[in-house]
Design an enzyme around this catalytic site. Structure first.
Site, mmCIF file in Angstrom:
data_model
loop_
_atom_site.group_PDB
_atom_site.id
_atom_site.type_symbol
_atom_site.label_atom_id
_atom_site.label_comp_id
_atom_site.label_asym_id
_atom_site.label_seq_id
_atom_site.Cartn_x
_atom_site.Cartn_y
_atom_site.Cartn_z
ATOM 1 C CG HIS A 55 29.195 -58.222 6.706
ATOM 2 N ND1 HIS A 55 28.318 -59.247 6.451
ATOM 3 C CD2 HIS A 55 28.581 -57.086 6.273
ATOM 4 C CE1 HIS A 55 27.220 -58.764 5.896
ATOM 5 N NE2 HIS A 55 27.344 -57.457 5.771
ATOM 6 C CG HIS A 104 20.624 -57.938 7.563
ATOM 7 N ND1 HIS A 104 19.892 -57.144 8.400
ATOM 8 C CD2 HIS A 104 21.749 -57.227 7.292
ATOM 9 C CE1 HIS A 104 20.520 -56.007 8.630
ATOM 10 N NE2 HIS A 104 21.657 -56.034 7.962
#
EC number: 6.3.5.3
Length: 749
Positions: A55, A104
């Protein structure tokens, strides 16, 4: 327990550390040891594990992402490009606009409300960190099957989280999408975007320069929520059994963020800040290492000075925590007192936690002992780079050969009418007002277009009418059939949506959502999508200002459809010249711009009527897209059209339905020569739009299209209270409205 200091680590090389539990591979851990010349301390291991996660480090994607810099030249509008918190473009009159889209996804599946809320909070802080005042947000969403019980858990929570956080911040939500598909069942996509406005001279960057300058942590206290949250949670696949990582999801406080915004902007206005970084994924590990590595020196941090919500947190937990509403500023010593006074005025906790040094190391201390001594670049920028194997999937040819052309078409006018009603009532095509009514779209008073318009639009300057528009689009079904073309179709649709509102497209941000990079099929999809997007941006002249990669959107062997979401930002000189989608005046003429072909691969019709996915997506002609955009912008500016709507998901009949219902006016349509009614209504050929033209402007408009070489076909007139396809059927607007507007409330209200 003995504190694991740098000295202790050097003296105890054989101590076992939980590198695997923190998400590192064995060779990555050995690389850390090689960099340090010793084993890491627990605190150093924590930093490397979160910063080297997929990420944060883009370790599987960065070799492909380089194409955005290598292929696509920056245009004259670009002020800040890839590598900062968000890109910045010049929109004229001394104004700059910053915008970005991020994901998200994983946190929002685990805890829908907080996952989505903190997604909004994080993207807004990226905008603040550039020096801008946030002015709007957008929310591209992808959910599982609309009928699935778990979708009824996830979607309402996500929408409540986005609305709750954004509404409390006082930011209008002006755009986005909601798409349902079973492929997202275990991996819903919650992408969040934000736009901010500033003057050119107010741009700020994330760097710590000037030895002796103080590092100030301000905002919320650091807690145990979100430890390894976005960074590690979004860097692996879910297993098949459960959303099991609730403690890893951050908890947001929009009121604290609102104070943080005002506090930060006041500090900017007084020129108190040398460099700034928000604390998002990887928390303090990211903020300290990125500020130090982007600056001209090193940094010393006293971790004891970090304000805590939980006094039992270990140094490792403090460094990994992703508690929300926190930022880090670099401030000259003589300005610290004033900076702290502004924070106190806004009731924002602020603490000097360190200073910039004249060395080249990031040094962190705890209880007087050194627990971190690293080259910050090795943490922030020199993580692993993987050239993951990829190959065209063995099933791709069969999927493309399964052409939608073989599907049974309506046999008569009654079936055609029935399928139109079924299409406009399907969850993906149905009105999304149940969602958007939970968002404040007009707070601040500068929103001039918002959902369900083709693009959202915000006024930047009240005196001159200068404004910006933004649209987000992405069709995972098209990308599944052909990821190269699918990515270009996402770009083209977003570009077309901005132009349809009258704004000139300037630049893009993207959010690239894919399955596991360890699957060669997925990596092929990713590589092809990047190649398609880079080639498309080069042809359209729209540079990539930044974006986000979200991988591991996969449960077991089941990956999502490749879903590149593209946000295009455009500028309009005067928002009074904007073009809405609503047909507004009876008697106006309806024209179809572009060419219609038999293109049904991945179409809404094939999905809704037949549950089918196969064949090839529509062809892309980016030169035609540029020409169409130029015509739409010119026609808007010169008052030749009163409404415009791009043709995409659902084809012409979907666009006309939305425009009729939006304006409360019907339409009489005539099937053009050379087309059958079915293809006319349902084809999803790209590069098309429908416009309403005042009769007084018809000649001027058609002459312009003819002179520029854009195919233009008169297809009807705004008239009555029904959509009447001559010779086929009529559908009263009342019946269409019921079908179109009752689906989503019926499923989720």
């Amino acid at each position: 327990m003995t504190l694991d200091t740098v000295k202790h680590a050097a003296e105890t090389p054989d101590v076992k550390l939980p590198w695997a539990e923190l998400g590192l591979k064995e060779d990555e851990y050995e690389r850390v040891r090689e960099i340090l010349g010793r084993r890491p301390t627990g605190a150093e291991l924590a930093m490397y594990s979160v910063m080297w996660s997929e990420h944060c480090s883009y370790k599987s994607s960065k070799i492909h992402l380089k194409q955005f810099g290598e292929k696509v030249p920056e245009n004259d509008a670009m002020l800040v490009g890839i590598g900062e918190n968000a890109g910045v473009v010049d929109v004229g009159q001394g104004y700059a606009v910053t915008f970005k889209v991020e994901s998200h996804n994983h946190p929002s599946y685990v805890e829908p409300y907080q996952g989505a809320a903190t997604g909004v909070g994080g993207i807004v802080r990226d905008i603040i960190a550039m020096g801008a005042r946030p002015v709007a947000v957008v929310d591209p969403l992808r959910m599982g099957d609309a009928q699935h019980p778990d979708t009824k858990r996830v979607l309402p929570g996500v929408v409540a989280g986005i609305g709750g956080y954004g509404n409390c911040l006082g930011l209008p939500n002006i755009g986005g999408e909601l798409v349902f598909d079973a492929c997202y069942q275990g991996n819903p996509l919650v992408n969040a975007g934000a736009i901010g406005v500033m003057r050119h001279e107010d741009i700020h960057l994330a760097k710590a320069s000037g030895p002796g300058n103080k590092v100030i942590l301000y905002g919320a206290r650091t807690g145990g929520d979100g430890i390894g949250g976005a960074s590690i949670l979004a860097s692996e696949t879910f297993d098949d059994t459960k959303p099991s990582k609730r403690p890893a999801v951050q908890v947001g406080d929009p009121f604290q963020e609102k104070l943080l915004i005002e506090c930060t902007l006041e500090a900017f206005a007084e020129k108190l800040v040398v460099g700034i970084q928000d604390l998002g994924a990887a928390g303090l590990s990211c903020a300290t290492s990125e500020l130090a590595s982007n600056g001209s020196g090193g940094m010393r941090v006293e971790l004891d000075d970090v304000p805590l919500r939980d006094s039992t947190l270990t140094p490792e937990e403090i460094l990994m925590s992703e508690s929300q509403e926190r930022m880090c500023a670099v401030v000259e010593p003589e300005k610290v007192e004033r900076f702290l006074a502004i924070c106190e005025k806004w009731d924002v906790i602020a603490t000097v936690v360190g200073e910039v040094t004249d060395g080249d190391r990031l040094e962190i201390f705890w209880h007087g002992e050194q627990i971190v001594d690293v080259d910050p670049r090795t943490v922030a920028h020199d993580g692993p780079v993987y050239e993951r194997p990829y190959a065209r999937p063995s099933w791709q040819d069969a999927l493309q050969a399964d052409d939608a052309g073989k599907l049974a078409r309506p046999a008569n006018s009654a079936e055609l009418r029935e399928q139109v009603l079924k299409l406009v009532a399907a969850p993906n095509q149905a009105a999304k007002s149940w969602v958007t009514d939970q968002y404040d779209r007009f707070v601040q008073g500068n929103t001039v277009l918002a959902q369900p318009e083709d693009s959202g639009m915000i006024r930047v300057n009240e005196e001159t009418g200068l404004g910006v528009a933004i649209a987000t689009d992405g069709n995972g079904r098209f990308a599944k059939l052909d990821p190269y073309t699918g990515a270009q179709l996402a770009l083209a649709e977003s570009y077309r949506n901005v132009a349809a509102s009258g704004a000139k497209p300037l630049a893009i941000s993207d959010c690239l959502n894919f399955g596991s990079p360890e699957d060669p099929d997925v990596m092929w999809q990713f590589a092809e999508a990047i190649r398609g997007l880079a080639d498309g941006c080069l042809e359209l002249g729209t540079p990539v200002t930044g974006g986000n990669v979200s991988l591991y959107n996969q449960t077991g062997e089941a990956a999502i459809h490749p879903t590149p979401v593209v946000a295009v930002l455009g500028v309009i000189d005067d928002v009074a010249r904007r073009t809405p989608i609503a047909f507004q005046e009876e008697g106006q003429l309806l024209y179809l711009l572009g060419e219609t072909h038999e293109e049904f691969g991945g179409s809404a019709w094939s999905q809704v009527v037949h549950g089918h996915l196969g064949g090839l997506p529509p062809k892309v002609d980016l030169a035609r897209e540029k020409l169409l955009a130029e015509i739409l912008i010119s026609a808007s500016r010169d008052g030749m059209i009163d409404a415009a709507h791009d043709l995409s998901d659902g084809g012409l009949v979907q666009a006309v339905t939305e425009s009729c219902l939006r304006g409360g006016k019907g339409a009489r349509l005539v099937v053009p020569d050379g087309l059958d009614a079915f293809t006319f209504l349902f084809s999803e050929s790209a590069g098309r739009a429908v416009v309403s033209v005042p009769r007084s402007e018809e000649l001027r408009f058609t002459d312009m299209c003819g002179a520029r070489g854009l195919p233009v076909t008169r297809i009807g007139v705004v008239d009555g209270d029904a959509i009447d396809v001559q010779g086929e059927f009529a559908l009263p607007l009342s019946e269409l409205r019921t079908a179109h507007e009752e689906t989503i409330p019926g499923l989720f209200a």
